[in-house]
Scaffold this active site. Sequence first.
Site, mmCIF file in Angstrom:
data_model
loop_
_atom_site.group_PDB
_atom_site.id
_atom_site.type_symbol
_atom_site.label_atom_id
_atom_site.label_comp_id
_atom_site.label_asym_id
_atom_site.label_seq_id
_atom_site.Cartn_x
_atom_site.Cartn_y
_atom_site.Cartn_z
ATOM 1 N N VAL A 50 0.868 -1.178 0.000
ATOM 2 C CA VAL A 50 0.000 0.000 0.000
ATOM 3 C C VAL A 50 0.902 1.224 0.000
ATOM 4 O O VAL A 50 2.042 1.166 0.476
ATOM 5 C CB VAL A 50 -0.953 0.024 1.211
ATOM 6 C CG1 VAL A 50 -2.013 -1.051 1.095
ATOM 7 C CG2 VAL A 50 -0.192 -0.122 2.512
ATOM 8 N N SER A 51 0.396 2.332 -0.516
ATOM 9 C CA SER A 51 1.245 3.512 -0.681
ATOM 10 C C SER A 51 1.584 4.188 0.638
ATOM 11 O O SER A 51 2.692 4.688 0.827
ATOM 12 C CB SER A 51 0.567 4.510 -1.628
ATOM 13 O OG SER A 51 0.409 3.941 -2.910
ATOM 14 N N THR A 52 0.630 4.230 1.569
ATOM 15 C CA THR A 52 0.856 4.908 2.844
ATOM 16 C C THR A 52 0.359 4.028 3.986
ATOM 17 O O THR A 52 -0.428 3.106 3.788
ATOM 18 C CB THR A 52 0.119 6.255 2.899
ATOM 19 O OG1 THR A 52 -1.297 6.020 2.858
ATOM 20 C CG2 THR A 52 0.512 7.134 1.706
ATOM 21 N N GLN A 55 -3.465 3.667 4.586
ATOM 22 C CA GLN A 55 -4.272 2.761 3.771
ATOM 23 C C GLN A 55 -4.340 1.383 4.421
ATOM 24 O O GLN A 55 -3.340 0.867 4.934
ATOM 25 C CB GLN A 55 -3.683 2.648 2.361
ATOM 26 C CG GLN A 55 -3.780 3.933 1.557
ATOM 27 C CD GLN A 55 -3.156 3.776 0.182
ATOM 28 O OE1 GLN A 55 -1.969 3.519 0.047
ATOM 29 N NE2 GLN A 55 -3.970 3.922 -0.847
ATOM 30 N N VAL A 76 4.834 1.715 0.675
ATOM 31 C CA VAL A 76 5.654 2.527 -0.219
ATOM 32 C C VAL A 76 4.883 2.760 -1.510
ATOM 33 O O VAL A 76 4.045 1.943 -1.909
ATOM 34 C CB VAL A 76 7.013 1.828 -0.507
ATOM 35 C CG1 VAL A 76 6.798 0.567 -1.329
ATOM 36 C CG2 VAL A 76 7.973 2.768 -1.204
#
Length: 239
Positions: A50-52, A55, A76
């Site tokens: 997941v990006s952050t 999330q 990331v």
Amino acid sequence: METEINTNPRNAGLCKPRSPQVEPKTRVRGKDHFRTSASTKARRHGYIRVSTRAQATDRQTEALRLECDALHIEHVSAVADARPVFEKVMRSLRPGDTFIVLDLDRAFRSSVDAMLTAADLRNRNVAFRILSLQVDTTTPEGELFYTLLAAFAQFERRIISRRTREGLAAARKRGAKLGRPRMLDEAQVLAAYLAVESGEPTQAVATAFGVARSTLERAFHQHGLNYPVTRKKKENCYE
């Protein structure tokens, strides 16, 4: 930072996978929890991204939990230059292991990245599965479908790239200035140059104009001004 989940029901609350008792554990430096000295059993590694941290990973975790022996979670962006968890999992895979993701875009930046990684895993005798697409590269049908899927994705990427280049070229013809706007206009650059030429420290001039010294020096070069400058000597007056 990696979060590794053991999917064994009897160890559901543990974050560190437990190796078979016949295999001694040895600590290693870095972010790895434990690494066994030998591997006698093929393992199924699930990768979650997941990006952050804001999330949730629930959707991927629930889908992969029953299919994997261990889950590796990474927070990331997909376009990040470094993906330490993904890279560590790739290094840890052994012949006979299986690398599993829920969606193709969870593990790869582009179709080219996906194709190269799949080819590398195949050469290392590591299976690769995409659960959402029912793709299993260990079967001839799965390998064919994956190849076609990656080819179509690459075709789409090239079309988008071509349209982007055409749009930029059209904008340039219209006189549009592309890229990040400059911090200083031409008059400000010339004024700053004259100040430096007259003897003022470059850092002081840059601070006065609200920019970094490197930005000011780059502006001098962009406008064809010689830098470092030859400072003008003050003339002494005698009576």
